[in-house]
Write a protein that holds these residues in place. Structure first.
Motif, short mmCIF file in Angstrom:
data_model
loop_
_atom_site.label_atom_id
_atom_site.label_comp_id
_atom_site.label_asym_id
_atom_site.label_seq_id
_atom_site.Cartn_x
_atom_site.Cartn_y
_atom_site.Cartn_z
N ARG A 271 0.82 -1.22 0.00
CA ARG A 271 0.00 0.00 0.00
C ARG A 271 0.85 1.27 0.00
N CYS A 272 1.78 1.34 0.97
CA CYS A 272 2.56 2.58 1.12
C CYS A 272 3.78 2.29 1.98
N ARG B 41 4.60 3.47 4.77
CA ARG B 41 4.38 3.51 6.21
C ARG B 41 3.78 2.22 6.77
N TYR B 42 3.03 1.51 5.95
CA TYR B 42 2.25 0.39 6.47
C TYR B 42 3.11 -0.64 7.24
N LEU C 80 3.97 0.58 10.75
CA LEU C 80 2.79 0.66 11.63
C LEU C 80 2.37 -0.75 12.03
N VAL D 138 2.99 9.35 5.24
CA VAL D 138 3.21 9.37 3.79
C VAL D 138 2.00 10.04 3.14
N CYS E 51 -5.16 3.89 0.30
CA CYS E 51 -5.75 3.71 1.63
C CYS E 51 -7.10 3.00 1.50
N CYS F 242 -7.71 0.46 4.67
CA CYS F 242 -6.51 0.18 5.47
C CYS F 242 -6.83 0.20 6.97
N TYR G 257 -5.58 9.39 9.00
CA TYR G 257 -6.60 10.38 8.61
C TYR G 257 -7.12 11.17 9.81
S1 SF4 Z 1 -4.04 4.67 5.85
FE1 SF4 Z 1 -3.07 5.00 3.88
S2 SF4 Z 1 -1.21 6.09 4.32
FE2 SF4 Z 1 -1.87 5.18 6.24
S3 SF4 Z 1 -0.80 3.22 6.35
FE3 SF4 Z 1 -2.76 2.85 5.42
S4 SF4 Z 1 -2.39 2.97 3.24
FE4 SF4 Z 1 -0.65 3.93 4.25
#
Ligand code: SF4
Length: 746
Positions: free
Chosen positions: A142-143, A145-146, A149, A428, A434, A442, A449
């Protein structure tokens, strides 16, 4: 340089120090190597691996003197390793004695040696620690950062993540870094307070219950087993499928120290071919509806059925096609598109399999989905369970399509590896990855958000997905604007608000004065014929058809509620109410229709609904299944009027009522509290003091779950739930009476 390499470098440095030490001793090295071997053997033990991770965070990264908690953990680990403690402890004591004898009290040397042994174990664990399944991979891609996290979500304060692009070890172990991790943990978990709170109790703030998914799970399982049975009948050979993941065919391959693996829903092998099946609880409509314009400008489906009924790409049958066709193929290759996500799933399986398996056999790949055109003939077995024919599922041959995906997977695997090495937890840019408001949204959405206002954000503008045009007519995507800091609706420059309905919304947001198009609302109300039948249906969207005439995901009718308003404003909540609930899971649709048609007379009165396409489609379906009621049901369709149109507007209706096109397509009403939505749940509290909050059944999902659980309820629970269901559906039609009444007063 990634964090593991950085650690490795530090340990090598220590090793060098030890080697060049004037008192270095060959036996010390021998001992150290034995110690290392001992640890490597223990790595086979899972609990020991956990111990190493603890050790890793205390000694190697934080360079802390182990705390009391650490020693407690260690003691627990030794016991849970199910090995005699002496076996664990004695080599360490022996080594301590040896070092003491060799070097006196040289603690730096003493600590150096075991640290190197432990470190080498951790380094060798690096790949083993990170096992990547298909689901995890799809999230990791996805990105940036995932992955970090995810590590914090799983390992909490033991997680090792970075907040800069190329962090030094000191940064990784800094107080600031730990604070940042802690802040993220607080957004993921809450520790309850108060007398009743248990020690170490934590509430997961991210994991949401999905009762609808739980309700449907038995059907999803049935689809998997049905598909397996049909694969067996159709392709013969050796077929492996199971609901138990660990009995499914599994493949695994290692890349850059990470282990990628896949479990296959269906695996079939014969003398010259291997067939891989990915079963999806969706319907073939997503694929058959994908059309392109051929050279004669006719719309043609991208997929065509082969003589044996398998859906194939046009190009696999007829060779290369035009640019329009290629555009649709590109859509299928997008992992976030509604069709492409399934293609991506099976492409991941293919990538892992083809890197893990060396074979000369042909390998073919199929998606197995529900056949959208399948109509259940009503046959049941002795226990009353529906019997399905083999064409309940459709096979889609995606062998050539998934091959086109391999270069994309190559890049994605490299991207995931890089992300796992960097483990960067910094925010990010937000975007379609997302999957906001999608079934695949996500998990970390609430974290990323959290700066987007709940009310009147940029998403509140109707049609915001089409973007906004600036003064120079340059289009700005809403996610680009969010990433530039324009998160509230009022952050968008007023001059960029070009769509009429958005201008109305903007005025209301700025002035907090509701908007009414009095003329249109009044004209709409005038078009109603009395008595008005306020009607609402509740349905069960069963993945597998249950009753005769149903298709996969048919919205199976189980409840109606009607309020009859004989003259304007004349309707009693209880006296003028009628309803029906199917109390059993047998086919009671005809009973429901007969009952409804006794209430709704053939008198030309308007049938008022909220969001008419839903009720209209149900009535048309029932007219097909029960032809003897066809005329009456289709008459109801003709008499239908959508209350939402009085608020949201409808071009066709208001043009018919004599309004100009521009006027007809505008919304008729807007209030700040709507937040961009015209759902009845949002509208009702504005027009009355009624609310759905606090009702035991407060939305359509609760209603269908309650209905699904009826057969498992004892009498007392059933009575209570029956009453709650009745109240919920009654509230829906009573809400329409109230809203209409208020609109008459404007
Ligand atoms: S919400 Fe979006 S930016 Fe945040 S970890 Fe998930 S995919 Fe990445």
């Amino acid at each position: 340089m990634d964090v593991y390499h950085r650690r490795q470098q530090e340990f090598l440095h220590r090793l060098l120090l030890l080697n060049t030490h004037p008192e270095s001793h060959r036996l010390a090295y021998f001992l150290m190597c034995s110690h290392l071997l001992f640890h490597q053997l223990l790595i086979l033990n899972y609990q020991y691996r956990c111990y190493l991770q603890t050790l890793h965070s205390h000694w190697f990264l934080q360079k802390e003197i182990p705390t009391q908690e650490y020693w407690q953990n260690l003691r627990q680990t030794i016991f849970s390793c199910k090995m005699p403690p002496w076996l664990f402890v004695s080599p360490h004591i022996l080594m301590w004695m040896w070092f003491d004898w060799c070097y006196g009290k040289r603690w730096d040397v003493f600590y150096g040696s075991p640290m190197i042994s432990h470190a080498s174990c951790i380094i060798s664990l690096r790949g083993e620690k990170v096992k990547i399944s298909k689901t995890r991979f799809i999230n990791y891609i996805r990105c940036n950062r995932y992955p970090s996290l995810d590590e914090i979500y799983r390992d909490k304060d033991k997680a090792v993540v970075a907040f800069t692009e190329d962090p030094e070890l000191d940064e990784l172990i800094s107080e600031e870094n730990r604070d940042k991790v802690h802040t993220l943990i607080q957004q993921m978990y809450e520790t309850p307070e108060g007398e009743d709170a248990e020690e170490d109790e934590e509430i997961d703030l991210l994991k949401k219950d999905d009762p609808q998914m739980e309700t449907m799970m038995s059907y999803y399982r049935k689809i998997e087993m049905l598909s397996g049975d049909i694969i067996k009948k159709r392709f013969h050979g050796n077929v492996i499928y199971s609901l138990n993941t660990y009995e499914q065919k599994r493949f695994e391959y290692e890349n850059d120290g990470f282990h990628f693996y896949c479990f296959l829903d269906g695996y079939q092998e014969d003398e010259d071919t291997i067939r891989i099946f990915e079963v999806k609880a969706t319907t073939s409509k997503k694929f058959t509806a994908l059309e392109y314009k051929n050279d004669e400008k006719e719309k043609v489906s991208v997929f065509v059925p082969s003589p044996d009924g398998i859906l194939m790409l046009q190009e696999d049958v007829f060779g290369s096609i035009n640019d329009q066709y290629q555009k649709k193929i590109d859509k299928l290759k997008q992992r976030l598109s509604k069709e492409g996500r399934y293609v991506y799933d099976i492409s991941y399986q293919r990538y892992v399999l083809e890197h893990a398996l060396k074979t000369k056999k042909d390998i073919k790949y199929y998606l197995v989905v529900l056949n959208a055109d399948y109509i259940h003939d009503g046959q049941t077995d002795n226990e009353g369970e529906p019997i399905y024919q083999d064409d309940i599922v459709t096979f889609i041959d995606v062998t050539s399509l998934s091959e086109k995906m391999m270069p994309i997977l190559d890049m994605d695997i490299a991207t995931v590896n890089r992300r796992l090495n960097e483990m960067n937890a910094n925010p990010v840019p937000l975007g379609p990855h997302c999957q906001r408001k999608d079934t695949r949204q996500c998990l970390f959405y609430p974290i990323c958000y959290k700066h987007i206002p709940e009310y009147n954000s940029i998403f509140t503008y109707m049609g915001s997905h089409n973007g906004f045009k600036d003064e120079l007519d340059n289009k700005h995507d809403r996610f680009d604007l969010i990433n530039e800091g324009m998160v509230a609706a009022l952050d968008i420059p007023r001059s960029w608000i070009k769509r009429e309905n958005n201008v109305i919304q903007r005025d209301v947001m700025e002035t907090d004065v509701p908007y009414y198009h009095h003329e249109k609302i009044r004209a709409g109300i005038k078009a109603l014929a009395y008595p008005i039948y306020h009607l609402d249906f509740e349905t069960f969207p069963c993945p597998l058809p249950r009753f005769k005439g149903e298709k996969p995901y048919s919205q199976s009718l189980f409840q109606y509620s009607i309020h009859i308003e004989t003259r304007p404003g004349l309707c009693d909540k209880d006296i003028d109410h009628a309803s029906y609930i199917a109390t059993e899971h047998k086919d009671l649709r005809e009973d429901l229709i007969k009952n409804m048609l006794e209430i709704i007379k053939n008198d030309g009165g308007s049938i008022l609904v909220y969001n008419q396409s839903f009720e209209q489609t149900r009535l048309k379906e029932m007219a097909e299944v029960f032809p003897k009621y066809r005329e009456r049901l289709l008459d109801m369709v003709d008499r239908m009027f959508d209350l939402m149109y009085l608020l949201r507007g409808n071009q066709k209706l208001f043009k018919r009522l004599g309004f100009e096109e521009d006027e007809a397509k505008k919304i008729n009403y807007y209030h700040n509290k709507l937040n961009g939505s015209f759902s009845i749940k949002k509208v009702l509290p504005i027009f009355s003091d009624l609310t759905y909050k606090g009702l035991p059944i407060g939305n359509g999902t609760d209603a269908l779950i309650t209905y699904a659980r009826f057969p498992k309820m004892d009498e007392v629970t059933f009575k209570k739930n029956y009453q709650d269901l009745l109240e919920y559906c009654k509230q829906d039609t009573w809400a329409m009476v109230k809203i209409l009444d208020e609109l008459r007063k404007i």
